[in-house]
Design a protein around this motif. Structure first.
Motif, PDB file in Angstrom:
ATOM      1  N   TYR A 713       0.824  -1.201   0.000  1.00 51.52           N
ATOM      2  CA  TYR A 713       0.000   0.000   0.000  1.00 51.52           C
ATOM      3  C   TYR A 713       0.865   1.259   0.000  1.00 51.52           C
ATOM      4  CZ  TYR A 713      -3.029   3.775   1.478  1.00 51.52           C
ATOM      5  OH  TYR A 713      -3.699   4.971   1.544  1.00 51.52           O
ATOM      6  N   PRO A 714       0.550   2.212  -0.820  1.00 52.33           N
ATOM      7  CA  PRO A 714      -0.484   2.233  -1.873  1.00 52.33           C
ATOM      8  C   PRO A 714      -0.012   1.617  -3.190  1.00 52.33           C
ATOM      9  CG  PRO A 714       0.536   4.386  -1.744  1.00 52.33           C
ATOM     10  CD  PRO A 714       1.172   3.553  -0.664  1.00 52.33           C
ATOM     11  N   ASN A 715       1.263   1.153  -3.216  1.00 57.96           N
ATOM     12  CA  ASN A 715       1.811   0.518  -4.424  1.00 57.96           C
ATOM     13  C   ASN A 715       2.192  -0.915  -4.102  1.00 57.96           C
ATOM     14  OD1 ASN A 715       2.154   3.086  -6.167  1.00 57.96           O
ATOM     15  ND2 ASN A 715       3.268   3.617  -4.294  1.00 57.96           N
ATOM     16  N   ARG A 716       1.829  -1.816  -4.957  1.00 51.26           N
ATOM     17  CA  ARG A 716       2.270  -3.201  -4.763  1.00 51.26           C
ATOM     18  C   ARG A 716       3.687  -3.322  -5.332  1.00 51.26           C
ATOM     19  NH1 ARG A 716       0.597  -7.892  -3.004  1.00 51.26           N
ATOM     20  NH2 ARG A 716      -1.491  -7.057  -2.578  1.00 51.26           N
ATOM     21  N   ILE A 717       4.650  -3.514  -4.420  1.00 48.46           N
ATOM     22  CA  ILE A 717       6.049  -3.600  -4.828  1.00 48.46           C
ATOM     23  C   ILE A 717       6.315  -4.973  -5.421  1.00 48.46           C
ATOM     24  CG2 ILE A 717       8.437  -3.406  -4.055  1.00 48.46           C
ATOM     25  CD1 ILE A 717       6.816  -0.785  -3.953  1.00 48.46           C
ATOM     26  N   ASP A 718       6.842  -4.999  -6.649  1.00 50.82           N
ATOM     27  CA  ASP A 718       7.126  -6.278  -7.302  1.00 50.82           C
ATOM     28  C   ASP A 718       8.556  -6.268  -7.831  1.00 50.82           C
ATOM     29  OD1 ASP A 718       7.122  -4.799  -9.693  1.00 50.82           O
ATOM     30  OD2 ASP A 718       5.047  -5.330 -10.161  1.00 50.82           O
ATOM     31  N   ALA A 719       8.902  -7.300  -8.585  1.00 49.75           N
ATOM     32  CA  ALA A 719      10.280  -7.462  -9.047  1.00 49.75           C
ATOM     33  C   ALA A 719      10.761  -6.275  -9.874  1.00 49.75           C
ATOM     34  CB  ALA A 719      10.395  -8.759  -9.861  1.00 49.75           C
ATOM     35  N   ASN A 720       9.845  -5.626 -10.616  1.00 53.87           N
ATOM     36  CA  ASN A 720      10.253  -4.494 -11.447  1.00 53.87           C
ATOM     37  C   ASN A 720      10.779  -3.325 -10.622  1.00 53.87           C
ATOM     38  OD1 ASN A 720       9.564  -5.736 -13.894  1.00 53.87           O
ATOM     39  ND2 ASN A 720       7.413  -5.098 -13.716  1.00 53.87           N
ATOM     40  N   ASP A 721      10.289  -3.213  -9.396  1.00 50.89           N
ATOM     41  CA  ASP A 721      10.710  -2.087  -8.561  1.00 50.89           C
ATOM     42  C   ASP A 721      12.143  -2.226  -8.067  1.00 50.89           C
ATOM     43  OD1 ASP A 721       8.262  -0.453  -8.471  1.00 50.89           O
ATOM     44  OD2 ASP A 721       7.393  -2.251  -7.570  1.00 50.89           O
ATOM     45  N   TRP A 722      12.706  -3.390  -8.192  1.00 48.50           N
ATOM     46  CA  TRP A 722      14.099  -3.592  -7.766  1.00 48.50           C
ATOM     47  C   TRP A 722      15.052  -3.552  -8.954  1.00 48.50           C
ATOM     48  CZ3 TRP A 722      14.204  -2.990  -2.787  1.00 48.50           C
ATOM     49  CH2 TRP A 722      13.116  -3.402  -2.015  1.00 48.50           C
ATOM     50  N   GLN A 723      14.536  -3.228 -10.131  1.00 43.28           N
ATOM     51  CA  GLN A 723      15.377  -3.153 -11.326  1.00 43.28           C
ATOM     52  C   GLN A 723      15.958  -1.751 -11.473  1.00 43.28           C
ATOM     53  OE1 GLN A 723      15.939  -6.013 -13.145  1.00 43.28           O
ATOM     54  NE2 GLN A 723      14.716  -6.899 -11.468  1.00 43.28           N
ATOM     55  N   GLY A 724      17.139  -1.688 -12.104  1.00 42.18           N
ATOM     56  CA  GLY A 724      17.739  -0.405 -12.434  1.00 42.18           C
ATOM     57  C   GLY A 724      18.380   0.312 -11.266  1.00 42.18           C
ATOM     58  N   TRP A 725      18.562  -0.376 -10.136  1.00 45.96           N
ATOM     59  CA  TRP A 725      19.215   0.265  -9.002  1.00 45.96           C
ATOM     60  C   TRP A 725      20.681   0.505  -9.330  1.00 45.96           C
ATOM     61  CZ3 TRP A 725      17.561   0.165  -3.378  1.00 45.96           C
ATOM     62  CH2 TRP A 725      16.170   0.236  -3.276  1.00 45.96           C
ATOM     63  N   ASP A 726      21.256   1.517  -8.700  1.00 45.25           N
ATOM     64  CA  ASP A 726      22.609   1.957  -9.025  1.00 45.25           C
ATOM     65  C   ASP A 726      23.516   1.831  -7.802  1.00 45.25           C
ATOM     66  OD1 ASP A 726      24.416   3.587 -10.962  1.00 45.25           O
ATOM     67  OD2 ASP A 726      24.516   4.733  -9.096  1.00 45.25           O
ATOM     68  N   LYS A 727      24.768   1.515  -8.042  1.00 51.60           N
ATOM     69  CA  LYS A 727      25.840   1.544  -7.042  1.00 51.60           C
ATOM     70  C   LYS A 727      25.799   0.348  -6.112  1.00 51.60           C
ATOM     71  CE  LYS A 727      27.954   4.645  -3.645  1.00 51.60           C
ATOM     72  NZ  LYS A 727      27.810   5.953  -2.960  1.00 51.60           N
ATOM     73  N   GLU A 728      24.758   0.197  -5.303  1.00 51.73           N
ATOM     74  CA  GLU A 728      24.628  -0.941  -4.405  1.00 51.73           C
ATOM     75  C   GLU A 728      23.197  -1.009  -3.904  1.00 51.73           C
ATOM     76  OE1 GLU A 728      27.193  -0.557  -0.962  1.00 51.73           O
ATOM     77  OE2 GLU A 728      27.113   1.614  -1.080  1.00 51.73           O
ATOM     78  N   ARG A 729      22.866  -2.120  -3.195  1.00 50.86           N
ATOM     79  CA  ARG A 729      21.523  -2.260  -2.628  1.00 50.86           C
ATOM     80  C   ARG A 729      21.398  -1.519  -1.298  1.00 50.86           C
ATOM     81  NH1 ARG A 729      17.718  -3.629  -6.298  1.00 50.86           N
ATOM     82  NH2 ARG A 729      17.903  -5.754  -7.083  1.00 50.86           N
ATOM     83  N   GLY A 730      22.387  -1.691  -0.433  1.00 50.45           N
ATOM     84  CA  GLY A 730      22.274  -1.058   0.876  1.00 50.45           C
ATOM     85  C   GLY A 730      23.493  -1.350   1.720  1.00 50.45           C
ATOM     86  N   LEU A 731      23.559  -0.688   2.874  1.00 48.73           N
ATOM     87  CA  LEU A 731      24.697  -0.849   3.771  1.00 48.73           C
ATOM     88  C   LEU A 731      24.279  -0.473   5.190  1.00 48.73           C
ATOM     89  CD1 LEU A 731      27.165   2.129   3.264  1.00 48.73           C
ATOM     90  CD2 LEU A 731      24.848   2.106   2.367  1.00 48.73           C
ATOM     91  N   TYR A 732      25.151  -0.816   6.123  1.00 51.62           N
ATOM     92  CA  TYR A 732      24.869  -0.612   7.554  1.00 51.62           C
ATOM     93  C   TYR A 732      23.547  -1.279   7.940  1.00 51.62           C
ATOM     94  CZ  TYR A 732      28.409   2.963   6.720  1.00 51.62           C
ATOM     95  OH  TYR A 732      29.545   3.613   6.343  1.00 51.62           O
TER      96      TYR A 732
END
Length: 804
Positions: A713-732
């Protein structure tokens, strides 16, 4: 141009006696040591301070990147602008230790750049180009001719991939630099093969707050110990090194150390003369002084005698401090003897030791200049841009110098007319052609003795029988930029797909665009003092770019990067309007308070998205009722940067208990984060950070709670939302947390176990706390569609978050 107060401050903080003492300390040694690293702040500052000021060695820092992929604890600079800031910080750190900087990478457009954290040396070398970085190191060895090379880090698992790559390349270059068949094109630049004598590794682990070396360090073969403190400051060299590290303020460097110990454990891995031998001093078996050069086999007796006598005179000059007249006389005689010795050497001997003698003559000239109380400054008048006419003023106060002369170095396309106004006052009228290129953002090197940038001066004059020459840089470097700088507000806009797009009003500040380059179907028109962008009725999904044209070129913005700890730098950046079209819904009834630390643009991104956002300053946070908001978002590092936020943790906890939604973006363990007091429930940030981050921006994401309202809610997060990320996914990532926190996703780099602490959320009282260790702020800057859709979900009111 510097104002008078800044000019006075520089003069007062560089006392004449200190300058003289430091110039004399250069004369103690004929050796050069090079410290290799991957980023500004990688240098071993305390050890370099000892080698430079206690031993008198020339010190060179060879750095592969500008640190443009890192973080900024000071302000909004990211990417290329951060690279300019960190370049200026590295130069200031070097200036404080009187060391050179050799840059191997030249910003984000160069293959050798800081592309973000890497866990793998092989991957780094592949992205940089292994042959490319090795070639640049070989070139650097041949240019600076170091006797000793010391990488800062070990090439071991658990260490930053950039560090590992640099150490590996530095060792390869040790072998290759002496081979004339390797990179023979260097000869065209006047560079000859060079054999580094010693290659050391640190005999200490790089494990700690950020890294986690999996292999023990090599055994210590040499303990570098300093028995005395710095003669000028009275500080331990490790403490003096911290003063240099403090120049890396964007990285939070520089600490006071009580009872510092000036000792560094080293491992001699390679020695040019064969197997490493036992040594008691880092200078063992090296020609560390003119007197030791005099003992080299095959040197003519007359040359040996002259060098021995020159050494005695240098020692006498150092001992004579602060007696300026005796210093000048001794050094003048020493210089005469060195020139005499060099004139009697054959070409092969010149190739072996000529650079040492030339360097010593340059250092002697600088010391003589200081000994006679001479000063000089140069400064530009007028903005340097294509088609401009500007002036360079040179003022020299050197009454003891006879036959005073100034030789200027400018880019070849600039016409310069020299006018001598009076004794010690020279003026250059410069005519910059309209076709002149803009100066790049990243200087290639830094020399604390001058001769930097595209324009510098060489001052010469006779003292006794010696004609000395010293280099002088203008107070601010020559940087040719556009005649008009343009700033757009806003620089980004968002269009929600499916809605009839509204026109976008743009303010253009500064230059007046003559036209715009726009994608097909987009219209740009005047709307009073502003520009109006009319999108097509159905704009294509993704990012559309519109570029203003000024003076026949794509427009640029000149940004001045100024902080108290550095000399002002400028960043020339292309100007464009980026418009993201995406399918996104916003939560209803959301009233968001944003508590930022100045290290991200999340507040701006939320407003661009159309959310109701209020920025909360220190005064706002103290005065407002938090119940006005449904959601509070705390920016990255904010608990470490804002004392008022740390004081307000009790109010934040009550806000959650009473029904608010607290969203904390990632923090380092050192950012004022107390696992038991900062968050509403216990939450530990993982350390060392290398173990608690995912560096592959395309790493697969496993959804653990597909029905969580934060993912639906309000957006259904799916596989497309994890595409095109830059540099890295996350840290700390969070490593430990209260059982009330739910793990929403799992992700990992290849070959590693899944990490589940990147996005966690807990129902607490009537409210919710969500901790986000994804690099969401970077994806928003890059206009990654899925990041905006996820952000819209994460800031929903807590009342929307009841399961079911």
């Amino acid at each position: 141009m510097l104002d008078d107060h800044s000019r006075l401050a520089r003069a007062v903080h560089q006392p004449a006696l200190v300058r003289l003492h430091r110039s004399l300390s250069r004369l103690k040694s004929t050796l050069t040591v090079m410290n290799t690293g991957a980023h500004p702040d990688d240098e071993i500052n305390g050890m370099l301070a000892a080698l430079r000021f206690a031993y008198g060695m020339r010190v060179v820092v060879a750095c592969s990147t500008r640190g443009e992929g890192g973080q900024n604890a000071l302000g909004p600079e990211r990417g290329g602008a951060l690279g300019v800031l960190r370049t200026a910080e590295m130069e200031e750190a070097a200036r404080r230790l009187d060391v050179d900087v050799a840059w191997l990478g030249h910003g984000p457009e160069d293959p050798v750049h800081d592309f973000g954290f890497s866990k793998n040396g092989d991957d780094t070398l592949q992205r940089w180009g292994e042959e490319r970085i090795v070639e640049r190191l070989v070139r650097t060895y041949r240019q600076y001719r170091p006797d000793i090379v010391i990488p800062t880090f070990l090439d071991v698992p658990g260490q930053h991939g950039h560090h590992r790559a640099m150490t590996r390349a530095a060792e390869q270059a040790f072998v290759l630099a002496a081979d004339p068949s390797v990179f023979p094109e260097h000869a065209g630049s006047g560079l000859r093969p060079w054999q580094v004598s010693k290659f050391y590794l640190p005999a200490w682990s790089g494990a700690g707050y950020a890294y986690d070396d999996e292999v023990p360090p090599p055994p210590t073969t040499l303990n570098l110990r300093m028995a005395t403190k710095d003669e000028v400051t009275g500080l331990a060299y490790r403490q003096l090194g911290e003063w240099s590290r403090a120049a890396h303020a964007s990285q939070g460097m520089g600490v006071w150390r009580d009872s510092p110990v000036d000792q560094w454990a080293l491992h001699l891995k390679r020695w040019a003369d064969g197997l490493p031998a036992h040594e008691r001093d880092i200078r063992d078996r090296l020609p560390a002084t003119l007197a030791e050069i005099a003992t080299l086999a095959g040197l003519p007796e007359a040359a040996s005698k002259a060098l021995r006598e020159a050494q005695e005179l240098i020692d006498a000059a150092i001992a004579a401090f602060p007696a300026r007249k005796r210093i000048g006389q001794s050094l003048g005689q020493a210089a005469h003897l060195i020139k005499e010795a060099k004139s009697g050497l054959d070409p092969s001997t010149i190739d072996l030791i000529g650079h040492r003698l030339d360097r010593k003559l340059r250092e002697i000239d600088a010391a003589i200049f200081e000994a006679h109380g001479s000063t000089a400054r140069a400064f530009f008048k007028g903005p340097p841009h294509p088609g401009a006419k500007i002036t360079l003023e040179v003022r020299i106060d050197a009454p003891d110098l006879a036959e005073l002369a100034v030789e200027a170095r400018f880019p070849p396309e600039i016409d310069a007319i020299e006018t001598t106004m009076d004794a010690g006052h020279v003026q250059y009228a410069l005519d910059i052609p309209a076709s002149a290129s803009h100066t790049g953002n990243y200087p290639a090197s830094f020399d604390p003795m001058g001769g930097n940038g595209d324009a510098s001066l060489r001052i010469s004059g006779r003292i006794g029988e010696r004609t000395i020459m010293v280099d002088l840089d203008p107070e601010e470097p020559l940087r040719i930029g556009p005649s008009q700088s343009l700033a757009l507000e806003p620089t980004t806009a968002i269009i929600k797909a499916g809605n009839r797009p509204s026109s976008i009003r743009i303010q253009a500040v500064g230059a007046e665009p003559a036209e715009w380059q726009a994608p097909e179907g987009w219209c740009v028109r005047r709307g009073g003092p502003d520009w109006i962008i009319d999108p097509p009725q159905q704009p294509s999904a993704g990012v559309s770019k519109l570029v203003p044209i000024v003076d026949g070129r794509p427009a640029n913005q000149i940004r001045t990067i100024a902080y108290p700890h550095i000399r002002p730098a400028s960043f020339l950046a292309p100007v464009e309007l980026r418009v993201l079209t995406l399918d996104v819904a916003l939560p209803s009834d959301g009233r968001i308070g944003y508590v930022g630390g100045g290290s991200d643009n999340v507040g701006t991104a939320m407003r661009r998205l159309g959310l109701n956002v209020t920025d909360l300053s220190e005064a706002d946070l103290a005065a407002c009722s938090l119940s006005e908001f449904t959601t509070l978002v705390v920016g990255i590092f904010a608990f470490g940067l804002r004392r008022d936020l740390r004081v307000a943790t009790g109010r934040l906890h009550r806000f959650v208990e009473e029904g608010g939604h607290l969203v904390t973006l990632y923090h380092r363990p050192t950012d004022g984060w107390d696992p038991d007091r900062t968050p509403p429930r216990r939450l530990v940030i993982g350390s060392p950070s290398l173990r608690w981050r995912v560096t592959d921006p395309a790493a697969p994401v496993t959804v653990l709670k597909p029905d969580s309202p934060l993912l639906t809610y309000p957006n259904r997060i799916d596989a497309n939302d994890w595409q095109g990320w830059d540099k890295e996914r996350g840290l700390y990532f969070a490593s430990e947390y209260d059982a009330s926190y739910e793990e929403l996703i799992a992700l990992n780099d290849a070959g590693e176990n899944p990490l589940k602490g990147s996005l966690i959320s807990a129902r607490i009282g009537r409210g919710r706390h969500t901790h986000v260790a994804l690099v969401l702020q970077h994806q928003l800057d890059k206009l990654v569609p899925g990041a905006f859709r996820l952000l819209a979900n994460l800031v929903q009111p807590a009342c929307k978050g009841h399961d079911g």
